[in-house]
Design an enzyme around this catalytic site. Structure first.
Site, PDB file in Angstrom:
ATOM      1  N   HIS A 151       0.865  -1.199   0.000  1.00  0.00           N
ATOM      2  CA  HIS A 151       0.000   0.000   0.000  1.00  0.00           C
ATOM      3  C   HIS A 151       0.892   1.236   0.000  1.00  0.00           C
ATOM      4  O   HIS A 151       1.698   1.401  -0.917  1.00  0.00           O
ATOM      5  CB  HIS A 151      -0.920  -0.086   1.221  1.00  0.00           C
ATOM      6  CG  HIS A 151      -2.033   0.908   1.281  1.00  0.00           C
ATOM      7  ND1 HIS A 151      -2.433   1.678   0.218  1.00  0.00           N
ATOM      8  CD2 HIS A 151      -2.857   1.251   2.305  1.00  0.00           C
ATOM      9  CE1 HIS A 151      -3.451   2.441   0.589  1.00  0.00           C
ATOM     10  NE2 HIS A 151      -3.719   2.227   1.864  1.00  0.00           N
ATOM     11  N   HIS A 156      -2.399  -2.443  -9.635  1.00  0.00           N
ATOM     12  CA  HIS A 156      -3.382  -1.789  -8.766  1.00  0.00           C
ATOM     13  C   HIS A 156      -4.651  -2.613  -8.755  1.00  0.00           C
ATOM     14  O   HIS A 156      -5.038  -3.192  -9.769  1.00  0.00           O
ATOM     15  CB  HIS A 156      -3.695  -0.376  -9.280  1.00  0.00           C
ATOM     16  CG  HIS A 156      -4.313   0.494  -8.232  1.00  0.00           C
ATOM     17  ND1 HIS A 156      -5.658   0.481  -7.969  1.00  0.00           N
ATOM     18  CD2 HIS A 156      -3.754   1.368  -7.365  1.00  0.00           C
ATOM     19  CE1 HIS A 156      -5.900   1.336  -6.986  1.00  0.00           C
ATOM     20  NE2 HIS A 156      -4.782   1.878  -6.602  1.00  0.00           N
ATOM     21  N   ASP A 208       2.806   5.317  -6.878  1.00  0.00           N
ATOM     22  CA  ASP A 208       4.077   5.209  -6.146  1.00  0.00           C
ATOM     23  C   ASP A 208       5.291   5.074  -7.044  1.00  0.00           C
ATOM     24  O   ASP A 208       6.420   5.066  -6.563  1.00  0.00           O
ATOM     25  CB  ASP A 208       4.010   4.000  -5.199  1.00  0.00           C
ATOM     26  CG  ASP A 208       2.946   4.209  -4.150  1.00  0.00           C
ATOM     27  OD1 ASP A 208       2.023   3.371  -4.061  1.00  0.00           O
ATOM     28  OD2 ASP A 208       3.004   5.236  -3.469  1.00  0.00           O
TER      29      ASP A 208
HETATM   30  C1  SDX Z   1      -1.452   2.057  -3.356  1.00  0.00           C
HETATM   31  O1  SDX Z   1      -6.158   0.699  -3.237  1.00  0.00           O
HETATM   32  C2  SDX Z   1      -5.684   1.854  -3.476  1.00  0.00           C
HETATM   33  O2  SDX Z   1      -6.347   2.747  -3.978  1.00  0.00           O
HETATM   34  C3  SDX Z   1      -4.248   2.069  -3.028  1.00  0.00           C
HETATM   35  C4  SDX Z   1      -3.569   3.366  -3.458  1.00  0.00           C
HETATM   36  C5  SDX Z   1      -4.175   4.558  -2.771  1.00  0.00           C
HETATM   37  O3  SDX Z   1      -4.032   5.661  -3.307  1.00  0.00           O
HETATM   38  O4  SDX Z   1      -4.701   4.412  -1.635  1.00  0.00           O
HETATM   39  O5  SDX Z   1      -3.690   3.517  -4.856  1.00  0.00           O
HETATM   40  C6  SDX Z   1      -2.103   3.362  -3.070  1.00  0.00           C
HETATM   41  O6  SDX Z   1      -1.425   1.222  -2.490  1.00  0.00           O
HETATM   42  C7  SDX Z   1      -0.906   1.805  -4.740  1.00  0.00           C
HETATM   43  C8  SDX Z   1      -0.338   0.344  -4.885  1.00  0.00           C
HETATM   44  C9  SDX Z   1       1.081   0.370  -4.299  1.00  0.00           C
HETATM   45  N1  SDX Z   1       1.618  -1.038  -4.244  1.00  0.00           N
HETATM   46  C10 SDX Z   1       2.587  -1.433  -5.043  1.00  0.00           C
HETATM   47  O7  SDX Z   1       3.058  -0.773  -5.970  1.00  0.00           O
HETATM   48  C11 SDX Z   1       3.111  -2.831  -4.695  1.00  0.00           C
HETATM   49  C12 SDX Z   1       3.220  -3.667  -5.979  1.00  0.00           C
HETATM   50  N2  SDX Z   1       1.868  -3.955  -6.462  1.00  0.00           N
HETATM   51  C13 SDX Z   1       1.260  -5.220  -6.073  1.00  0.00           C
HETATM   52  O8  SDX Z   1       1.604  -5.653  -4.783  1.00  0.00           O
HETATM   53  C14 SDX Z   1      -0.218  -5.309  -6.457  1.00  0.00           C
HETATM   54  O9  SDX Z   1      -0.311  -4.888  -7.754  1.00  0.00           O
HETATM   55  C15 SDX Z   1      -1.257  -4.603  -5.629  1.00  0.00           C
HETATM   56  C16 SDX Z   1      -1.150  -4.931  -4.176  1.00  0.00           C
HETATM   57  C17 SDX Z   1      -1.150  -3.134  -5.797  1.00  0.00           C
HETATM   58  C18 SDX Z   1      -2.633  -5.054  -6.130  1.00  0.00           C
HETATM   59  O10 SDX Z   1      -2.775  -6.395  -5.816  1.00  0.00           O
HETATM   60  P1  SDX Z   1      -4.065  -7.213  -6.291  1.00  0.00           P
HETATM   61  O11 SDX Z   1      -5.114  -6.327  -6.832  1.00  0.00           O
HETATM   62  O12 SDX Z   1      -4.421  -8.151  -5.189  1.00  0.00           O
HETATM   63  O13 SDX Z   1      -3.518  -7.965  -7.536  1.00  0.00           O
HETATM   64  P2  SDX Z   1      -2.956  -9.433  -7.504  1.00  0.00           P
HETATM   65  O14 SDX Z   1      -1.954  -9.532  -6.395  1.00  0.00           O
HETATM   66  O15 SDX Z   1      -4.104 -10.377  -7.522  1.00  0.00           O
HETATM   67  O16 SDX Z   1      -2.167  -9.483  -8.885  1.00  0.00           O
HETATM   68  C19 SDX Z   1      -2.812  -9.955 -10.037  1.00  0.00           C
HETATM   69  C20 SDX Z   1      -1.692 -10.636 -10.834  1.00  0.00           C
HETATM   70  C21 SDX Z   1      -0.951 -11.698 -10.027  1.00  0.00           C
HETATM   71  O17 SDX Z   1      -0.409 -12.601 -10.962  1.00  0.00           O
HETATM   72  P3  SDX Z   1      -1.206 -14.030 -11.259  1.00  0.00           P
HETATM   73  O18 SDX Z   1      -1.351 -14.690  -9.893  1.00  0.00           O
HETATM   74  O19 SDX Z   1      -2.534 -13.606 -11.864  1.00  0.00           O
HETATM   75  O20 SDX Z   1      -0.314 -14.767 -12.205  1.00  0.00           O
HETATM   76  O21 SDX Z   1      -0.693  -9.658 -11.181  1.00  0.00           O
HETATM   77  C22 SDX Z   1       0.536  -9.991 -10.538  1.00  0.00           C
HETATM   78  C23 SDX Z   1       0.209 -10.953  -9.417  1.00  0.00           C
HETATM   79  O22 SDX Z   1       1.300 -11.814  -9.150  1.00  0.00           O
HETATM   80  N3  SDX Z   1       1.081  -8.738 -10.035  1.00  0.00           N
HETATM   81  C24 SDX Z   1       2.348  -8.363 -10.136  1.00  0.00           C
HETATM   82  C25 SDX Z   1       2.397  -7.070  -9.572  1.00  0.00           C
HETATM   83  N4  SDX Z   1       1.179  -6.728  -9.155  1.00  0.00           N
HETATM   84  C26 SDX Z   1       0.368  -7.751  -9.431  1.00  0.00           C
HETATM   85  N5  SDX Z   1       3.435  -8.998 -10.650  1.00  0.00           N
HETATM   86  C27 SDX Z   1       4.609  -8.292 -10.582  1.00  0.00           C
HETATM   87  N6  SDX Z   1       4.720  -7.043 -10.055  1.00  0.00           N
HETATM   88  C28 SDX Z   1       3.655  -6.413  -9.549  1.00  0.00           C
HETATM   89  N7  SDX Z   1       3.768  -5.192  -9.044  1.00  0.00           N
END
Ligand code: SDX
Length: 429
Positions: free
Chosen positions: A265, A306, A364
């Site tokens: 997050h 996201h 971010d």
């Molecule tokens: C913020 O919610 C909000 O609005 C938050 C925010 C706000 O303003 O309040 O926008 C702020 O938190 C932005 C996000 C910051 N986090 C990151 O940058 C961390 C990296 N991102 C991931 O951890 C992830 O993308 C999330 C946590 C942001 C979202 O996770 P989800 O929606 O649960 O997505 P998921 O984990 O189910 O991913 C879907 C697929 C998966 O692959 P498969 O299992 O389908 O094969 O995408 C992959 C994930 O492994 N994936 C990534 C990835 N993000 C998702 N693979 C590599 N790198 C990534 N960053």
């Protein structure tokens, strides 16, 4: 509100008509509150398809990459408004007139200082304590100083608490930085704008009259606007759930700060810059993309992906443009980390793994580069996010508390543990 219904049929042949509500923007929702009487709960870990509340504050269209604060497009607010105006907008629902804006500024400025005794809290922390650990503590501790205005059923108490939080969080944030570096705390200056005052509290020194660079002030203000609110994200949902029990607003915002700290997050901005620095140079990008694609590797591309945006995060676009502007102004647009970020974004967006999963840069991805250019250290990045998001948390909390039939949030569960069994004496185990 219900105009249509959805029929749900159960294995036993029974069925139930569930009301469907239509929003002003976004997907229709199905009201499942009566399902318990039918002997069922819904199951939605992570709330992938669950609306936890009704809100009028912020709307995200994840497919189109659109973010609206009270109906206004984030790009227009970031480029034509300022953070204190956005605070007024989020809290009150409308942009202020010039007179309303000045009155609001004056009200906020009445509360920018913190009780002198609060300064002693910092001495209880190790010098190298992470600033987020301090922020969770000192923001929660504010409730110990305002016993006169903690009756959340009183609109006036809610309003002054909102003003105190919006006004004092920047002061406390800057105190975290000053304490970490052994610098004297700097008092707020009411003749300065919100962002200018923050940078002054962060960086001014008794030994000089230097004032913050106006370009950096504008960039800081823009960063505050971009982070101000974002629907029912993890930290906002934490604030709402804490507030639903009647906890005081300072405790609720402290819970939001704790939730924001996570690297998935708000902690992603610090993690993202660490990642960009670890990649180090453009030639190393393919190796890290391979790690991100590898399901057996826990590495994720920080600043990418996201839960809601399946298109560009509009905040990332504004942030990237601001990055160019700040780095050009500071004559460091050849900053190797920025070059890695630009190339990483380009390559990732052409990569099948990211395209298939609709993973785009989020807020971010670029913020850490600008914050570094402004002179803010990595361990303060999430503190900046918390500072900016305080108005969003407070607005969402106020909206919830003001609801007529507001109730405590209490999710149910799918229990797969042991069924009832007899106690076994220790000598018979
Ligand atoms: C913020 O919610 C909000 O609005 C938050 C925010 C706000 O303003 O309040 O926008 C702020 O938190 C932005 C996000 C910051 N986090 C990151 O940058 C961390 C990296 N991102 C991931 O951890 C992830 O993308 C999330 C946590 C942001 C979202 O996770 P989800 O929606 O649960 O997505 P998921 O984990 O189910 O991913 C879907 C697929 C998966 O692959 P498969 O299992 O389908 O094969 O995408 C992959 C994930 O492994 N994936 C990534 C990835 N993000 C998702 N693979 C590599 N790198 C990534 N960053």
């Amino acid at each position: 509100m219900a105009e249509e219904t959805a029929k749900l049929e159960f294995p036993n042949g029974n069925s139930v008509d569930l009301p469907i509500y239509s929003p002003s923007e976004g997907l229709d929702v199905i009201d499942v509150r009566t399902l318990g009487k039918q002997g069922f709960f819904t199951y939605d870990p992570g709330f992938m398809a669950t609306a936890s509340c009704e809100s009028k504050i912020t709307y995200i269209d994840g497919d189109k990459g659109i973010l609206l604060y009270r109906g206004y497009i984030i790009d227009e607010l970031a480029n034509h408004s300022d953070y204190i105006e956005v605070c007024y907008l989020l809290l009150n629902g409308e942009l202020p007139t010039r007179k309303e804006k000045q009155e609001f500024c004056d009200l906020i400025n009445e509360h920018t200082m913190v009780h002198e005794q609060l300064s002693t809290f910092f001495n209880g922390f190790r010098r190298d304590a992470h600033p987020m650990a301090i922020m969770v503590g000192v923001v929660g501790a504010l409730s110990a100083f305002y016993h006169d205005s903690l009756d959340i059923s009183n609109p006036e108490h809610r309003t002054i608490s909102a003003f105190r939080l919006i006004a004092k969080v920047p002061t406390l944030a800057a105190m975290c930085y000053r304490y970490y570096h052994g610098h004297p705390f700097v008092y707020p200056r009411n003749e300065m704008s919100y962002a200018e005052n923050f940078l002054n509290m962060m960086f001014s020194m008794p030994s000089s009259d230097d004032k913050p660079n106006p370009v950096l002030v504008r960039a800081m203000d823009k960063i505050f606007i971009l982070h101000a609110d974002h629907e029912q994200n993890a930290s906002t949902s934490t604030v709402r759930l804490a507030g639903s029990s009647g906890a005081n607003p300072f405790a609720c915002i402290a819970s939001g700060i704790a939730s924001l700290w996570g690297p998935a997050h708000g902690g992603a901005n610090e993690a993202c810059l660490n990642m960009l620095e670890e990649i180090g140079e453009v030639s190393q990008i393919p190796k890290y993309l391979e790690k991100a694609r590898n399901k057996d590797d826990p590495f994720r591309l920080m600043g990418f992906g996201h839960r809601v945006y399946k298109n560009f995060d509009p905040r990332a676009t504004v942030m990237r443009d601001a990055c160019h502007e700040v780095l050009d102004t500071l004559n460091c647009s050849d900053d190797p980390v920025f070059q890695v970020a630009l190339e990483l974004e380009k390559i990732a967006l052409e990569d099948e793994y990211f395209i298939q999963r609709k993973l785009y840069p989020n807020v971010d991805f670029y913020s850490g580069i600008i914050l570094s250019a402004i002179g803010i250290p990595k361990n303060m990045f999430t503190v900046i996010f918390a500072l900016a998001r305080t108005v969003g948390w407070v607005s969402q909390w106020s909206e919830m508390i003001a609801e007529k039939n507001q109730r405590i949030g209490r999710p149910r569960q799918l229990y797969t543990g042991k069924s009832k069994r007899a106690f076994i004496d220790i000598d018979k185990r």
